[in-house]
Write a protein that holds these residues in place. Structure first.
Motif, short mmCIF file in Angstrom:
data_model
loop_
_atom_site.label_atom_id
_atom_site.label_comp_id
_atom_site.label_asym_id
_atom_site.label_seq_id
_atom_site.Cartn_x
_atom_site.Cartn_y
_atom_site.Cartn_z
N ASN A 287 0.83 -1.21 0.00
CA ASN A 287 0.00 0.00 0.00
C ASN A 287 0.86 1.26 0.00
O ASN A 287 0.55 2.24 -0.68
N ALA A 288 1.95 1.22 0.78
CA ALA A 288 2.85 2.37 0.84
C ALA A 288 3.51 2.63 -0.52
O ALA A 288 3.73 3.79 -0.91
N LYS A 289 3.81 1.55 -1.23
CA LYS A 289 4.39 1.70 -2.57
C LYS A 289 3.40 2.36 -3.51
O LYS A 289 3.77 3.26 -4.29
N ASN A 290 2.13 1.94 -3.42
CA ASN A 290 1.09 2.56 -4.25
C ASN A 290 0.92 4.03 -3.91
O ASN A 290 0.75 4.88 -4.80
N ASP A 291 0.97 4.33 -2.60
CA ASP A 291 0.86 5.74 -2.17
C ASP A 291 2.03 6.56 -2.69
O ASP A 291 1.86 7.72 -3.09
N LEU A 292 3.22 5.96 -2.70
CA LEU A 292 4.41 6.66 -3.18
C LEU A 292 4.30 6.96 -4.67
O LEU A 292 4.64 8.07 -5.13
N VAL A 293 3.80 6.00 -5.43
CA VAL A 293 3.60 6.21 -6.87
C VAL A 293 2.56 7.32 -7.08
O VAL A 293 2.75 8.22 -7.93
N TYR A 294 1.48 7.28 -6.31
CA TYR A 294 0.42 8.29 -6.41
C TYR A 294 0.95 9.67 -6.04
O TYR A 294 0.66 10.67 -6.72
N ALA A 295 1.73 9.74 -4.95
CA ALA A 295 2.28 11.02 -4.51
C ALA A 295 3.23 11.61 -5.55
O ALA A 295 3.27 12.83 -5.77
N THR A 296 4.01 10.73 -6.19
CA THR A 296 4.93 11.19 -7.24
C THR A 296 4.15 11.80 -8.40
O THR A 296 4.53 12.84 -8.95
N LYS A 297 3.06 11.15 -8.77
CA LYS A 297 2.21 11.64 -9.86
C LYS A 297 1.56 12.98 -9.47
O LYS A 297 1.47 13.90 -10.30
N LEU A 298 1.10 13.09 -8.22
CA LEU A 298 0.48 14.34 -7.76
C LEU A 298 1.45 15.51 -7.83
O LEU A 298 1.09 16.60 -8.27
N LEU A 299 2.67 15.28 -7.39
CA LEU A 299 3.67 16.35 -7.43
C LEU A 299 3.97 16.75 -8.87
O LEU A 299 4.16 17.94 -9.16
N ARG A 300 3.98 15.76 -9.75
CA ARG A 300 4.22 16.06 -11.17
C ARG A 300 3.08 16.88 -11.77
O ARG A 300 3.30 17.85 -12.48
N ASP A 301 1.85 16.50 -11.43
CA ASP A 301 0.67 17.18 -12.00
C ASP A 301 0.35 18.50 -11.31
O ASP A 301 -0.21 19.41 -11.94
N PHE A 302 0.65 18.57 -9.99
CA PHE A 302 0.33 19.78 -9.21
C PHE A 302 1.56 20.21 -8.41
O PHE A 302 1.60 20.08 -7.19
N PRO A 303 2.58 20.70 -9.09
CA PRO A 303 3.84 21.04 -8.39
C PRO A 303 3.69 22.13 -7.33
O PRO A 303 4.49 22.18 -6.39
N THR A 304 2.68 23.00 -7.46
CA THR A 304 2.48 24.06 -6.47
C THR A 304 1.37 23.72 -5.48
O THR A 304 0.95 24.57 -4.70
N GLY A 305 0.87 22.49 -5.53
CA GLY A 305 -0.20 22.08 -4.62
C GLY A 305 -1.55 22.10 -5.32
O GLY A 305 -1.68 22.60 -6.44
N VAL A 306 -2.57 21.55 -4.65
CA VAL A 306 -3.90 21.48 -5.24
C VAL A 306 -4.94 21.79 -4.17
O VAL A 306 -4.85 21.31 -3.03
#
Length: 418
Positions: A287-306
């Motif tokens: 689950n933590a690995k999935n969260d890490l992948v998701y968090a990486t994608k979020l930072l890429r898509d929303f570098p200044t936050g969302v």
């Protein structure tokens, strides 16, 4: 007693000192509704030089007819039958001259107060007197509905700010406290917005409230003239969230290596327990690995936050009222609205306000499943009191025209459906 139209200043001065009252009974709310296809009148009952009762009256044109509403009822002592009778008589005549067929009111008359956490119910000892006074004066009670059929919600959640903020937090349900801490830990931050941020609220509520963006901008603008409005929004710091996920993954990876070693060296009866523990840690690591992948994608898509949630509050007297709130369903897992509401409660508790009204709910005692149970569950997490109001009442002001109005209502409904 005579009924006359009041100036904004006269009406506001009366409202500011009358209790109980709501932001729905203010001149600012009248201005908002003027832009929502309602006419408005500020009326007062005057004896000599004193105003003894008042009301905002909204008038809607329904085909050839005019129908009036008094949001949250009149500003009057409903226990005083003499004043209520005279006020009703004069108001009825006043509205009839304006060709208004009837007026609907939804008074802030509390019937019962529920505490679902402590499983208690309080009954207002004055309720029956006020109810009978209204019936005797000619108002027709439209029933005790359980959902959102009333003009304004018949049930409302309110958090009393009668303790220090840290004690209020401890009184929240455990699940709520956990979600608030999780939101804070994962990088959700709360900001105070301006009129430029109203679009956040509109986008997050447009399917829920069916209000155009002008409604929210008007609400902010008109209440902001006297510093009576606060807009807040929650924003996920995607960089912080990625750091949290990385740390969580690294910690679980270390635990996984450690327990793998234990499995290899353990040969006695403890090995079965260690294997069970290893399986659990492996699940957490996945689950933590999935969260890490998701968090990486979020930072890429929303570098200044969302922006993940927002809410607008109105300050009226010493009370805080939630006008509207919403969240982005894509980011529901971050519990941003939980943290936002808590930070508002914390702030206003420290500023000395008495209550935070969290808005309407359905009947909180309903046992059967309904589509609004999640709303009740969410608000109950803050350990509020649930107020049950009297509901809607109607006063006919022009009997002949009202009869025609009622007779043609099926036709109006048919036209709307076409």
């Amino acid at each position: 007693m005579e009924i006359k139209q009041l100036t904004n200043e006269e009406f506001s001065n009366f409202v500011d000192h009358f209790t109980p009252s709501s932001f729905y009974q203010t001149s600012e709310y009248a201005l908002i509704m003027n832009h929502q296809n309602y006419d408005s009148i500020l009326v007062g009952a005057v004896e000599g030089t004193s105003i003894i009762a008042a009301s905002l009256i909204l008038i809607e044109k329904v085909g050839l007819f005019k129908y009036a509403y008094a949001p949250r009822g009149f500003l009057i002592d409903y226990k005083n039958l003499t004043i209520l009778t005279e006020f009703t008589k004069k108001l009825k005549k006043f509205l009839s001259k304006l060709d208004v067929v009837a007026v609907k009111i939804c008074p802030s008359i509390t019937y019962k107060i529920y505490d679902l956490v402590n499983n208690t119910v309080e009954v207002n000892p004055d309720y029956q007197l006020m109810f009978e006074n209204l019936k005797q004066t000619g108002y027709f009670h439209m029933g005790y509905n359980n959902l959102f059929e009333s003009y304004k919600p018949r049930f409302e959640a309110v958090v009393p700010l009668n303790k220090p903020y840290y004690e209020l937090f401890q009184n929240f349900k455990k699940e709520m406290r956990t979600k608030i801490r999780s939101a804070d830990r994962n990088g959700v931050q709360i900001y105070r917005g301006t009129i430029d941020n109203v679009e956040y609220l509109y986008m997050q509520t447009r399917k829920k409230y069916h209000k155009d963006i002008g409604y929210f901008k008007d609400a902010y603008e008109f209440f902001d003239r006297n510093q009576k409005v606060d807009l807040y929004y929650a924003k996920l710091n995607t960089e912080t969230y990625l750091k949290v996920c990385k740390q969580e993954y690294e910690d679980l990876e270390a635990k996984s290596r450690q327990i793998n070693q234990q499995v290899l060296v353990t040969k006695d009866e403890k090995k079965e327990k260690i294997i069970s523990r290893k399986i659990e840690i492996d699940k957490q690591l996945a689950n933590a690995k999935n969260d890490l992948v998701y968090a990486t994608k979020l930072l890429r898509d929303f570098p200044t936050g969302v922006v993940t949630a927002s809410a607008m509050f109105v300050k009226h007297q010493n009370q805080i009222f939630l006008l509207s709130d919403g969240h982005d369903k894509r980011f529901k897992k971050f519990h941003s609205k939980h943290l936002l509401i808590w930070k508002v409660i914390e702030k206003y508790a420290q500023l000395g306000y008495q209550n935070v009204y969290l808005g309407g709910v359905v009947n909180p005692t309903l046992k059967e499943n309904n589509s609004y149970m999640g709303l009740t569950t969410f608000k109950n997490g803050f350990h509020p009191k649930f107020l049950e109001y009297i509901g809607d009442l109607e006063l006919i002001t022009n009997s002949p025209k009202y009869f025609i109005y009622r007779q043609t209502s099926p036709l109006r409904s048919f036209k709307k459906k076409k």
